[in-house]
Design an enzyme around this catalytic site. Sequence first.
Site, PDB file in Angstrom:
ATOM      1  CB  SER A 111       1.132   3.330  -0.103  1.00  0.00           C
ATOM      2  OG  SER A 111       1.160   3.581  -1.476  1.00  0.00           O
ATOM      3  NE  ARG A 126      12.367   5.613  -5.618  1.00  0.00           N
ATOM      4  CZ  ARG A 126      11.545   5.241  -4.650  1.00  0.00           C
ATOM      5  NH1 ARG A 126      10.361   4.753  -4.942  1.00  0.00           N
ATOM      6  NH2 ARG A 126      11.916   5.347  -3.394  1.00  0.00           N
ATOM      7  CG  ASP A 159      -1.633  10.823  -0.372  1.00  0.00           C
ATOM      8  OD1 ASP A 159      -1.307  10.926  -1.570  1.00  0.00           O
ATOM      9  OD2 ASP A 159      -1.691   9.734   0.232  1.00  0.00           O
ATOM     10  CG  HIS A 214       1.479   8.465  -1.183  1.00  0.00           C
ATOM     11  ND1 HIS A 214       0.221   8.044  -0.820  1.00  0.00           N
ATOM     12  CD2 HIS A 214       2.159   7.338  -1.528  1.00  0.00           C
ATOM     13  CE1 HIS A 214       0.145   6.729  -0.940  1.00  0.00           C
ATOM     14  NE2 HIS A 214       1.306   6.277  -1.357  1.00  0.00           N
ATOM     15  CG  ASP A 215       7.189   9.792   0.629  1.00  0.00           C
ATOM     16  OD1 ASP A 215       6.738   8.673   0.326  1.00  0.00           O
ATOM     17  OD2 ASP A 215       8.249  10.249   0.168  1.00  0.00           O
TER      18      ASP A 215
END
Lengths: 191, 368
Positions: free
Chosen positions: B147, B217, B312, B345-346
């Site tokens: 990332s 967040r 992602d 994405h994680d």
Amino acid sequence: MTERETIARWVSLGARVLDLGCGDGALLKHLWQTRQAPGYGVEIDDAKVLECIRNDVNVLQMDLEDGLSVFQDGSFECVILSETLQAIHRQEPLLREMLRVGREAIVSFPNFGYWRARIQIALGGHMPVSKELPYQWYDTPNVHHCTLVDFEALCAKLGLRVLERVVLRDGNPVAVMPNLLGSLAIYRVSA
Amino acid sequence: MIVTPQKVRFAEPLSLSSGAVLPEFEIAYETYGELNAARSNAVLVCHALNASHHVAGTYANDPGNLGWWDNMVGPGKPLDTNRFFVIGNNYIGSCFGSTGPTSINPASGKPWGADFPVVTVEDWVAAQARLADHLGIERFAAVMGGSLGAMQALQWSLSFPARVRNSIVIAATPRLSAQNIAFNEVARQAIMTDPDFHGGHYYEKGVLPVRGLRIARMIGHITYLSDDAMMEKFGRVLRRVTPGFDFNVDFEIESYLRHQGDKFSSYFDANTYLRITKALDYYDPAAAYGGDLSAAFARAQADFLVVSFTSDWRFSSARSREIVRALLDNRRVLSYLEIDAPQGHDAFLLDDARYFGALRAYFGNIAL
């Protein structure tokens, strides 16, 4: 003579090569070791991609059916499609793409006109199963089989020039009646 | 693996992309494994938005505090610290030990707060190069990140082409899209409109803009997961027996986001968050070349491994393929993996046999 030796003979020293459907990267590794030909492989299968990385071969995990748009025009001396043509859904755009990104293309495929294949259909009444075509009809990755005659007709339709042709059976070149006696065909073509 | 965080102070000023100058700065870092005699086995690991220099292992006085990439880095792990000397570093502007908005501004004797300059990926890499000099590392065997960390790995190959043998670029993008920037702007607005923000000078007021940070967040978290992964994990499961017809938590996902927001806002600094999202927004190595990424990579000398994950949508595989194309145009030694993983994405943080297997094999082939 093997397919690999034939291809290596056609790749000039130091040529930039692109191997589509490169499997574990063994051919690319061979071309690097014997012809100092650098290049990239394209492969979609996870396990084979991992083998390429282990073999220290440049591999790009992509689907050939999506085209070759990441590659610039004329960026390779030679684009190889080794025993993968029959597993592609749309051959025409791929062959055009190969000769857009490469000056020459090498295409090999199992010859469906090989006499053993013909006999299995004609007399056995079933789809051919052989060393080159080890699959049952219901679990094969192959979707478009062809013969030498068929492939040469497609080349003519696309305006591709056949520069060289080698037909093999059990590692031996077949000179007489290749479409009947050869089990594997290897072509070198250009636009 | 028990590790000890370290710090180094650099008294030489650092000129930043913005034109501002940091008169002095500190970098927090950790190392794992041993630097070999030839100094050829060093790997720099760069972190993403909310992580730190604590990449692997635990602390003697805090055994539950496991490094954020401990599944990837350690003895016998894909990045094997029996073979490599691995360096985790905290970028400047962060709130975990390197000089940032919570540090004391030598000019005022008070925390920098809002006066801390906006830093860029290029600035981070320049600061990391000072760390490399300090550790006596002329050339890294690899620089690696996911990332935002991947942007640093890319930038290393551009800022210091001769100092990177391999650039390992995971879940990356060569530049943020308008949509990416839009999400960052919503997060920044959440922070800056919090009444406790006080223009960034909240330290001296004795308050923290936790509400804004919490929402920032929550927004971020939505972009880290795929739609499928979120549905799979939370579905439409209710936290209470029947819907409440009020605005307390009904759905599991609401509870999850609130929890993530609460947790994050308890330890992260709002001024840091603003600066990191700006660093993301500004990163665009092609900009100086009229948008031509291939021209930007003409000076790269490293070999590259690029990895993306099909689910992602924050930094999609299409963005990684832009990097691949630019590297192909420059005939770099390059492999590209497109992992069909569902987590979004994680996924870059999660153990996947294909992904970890490839990293292990790739590192195994790096000659020392």
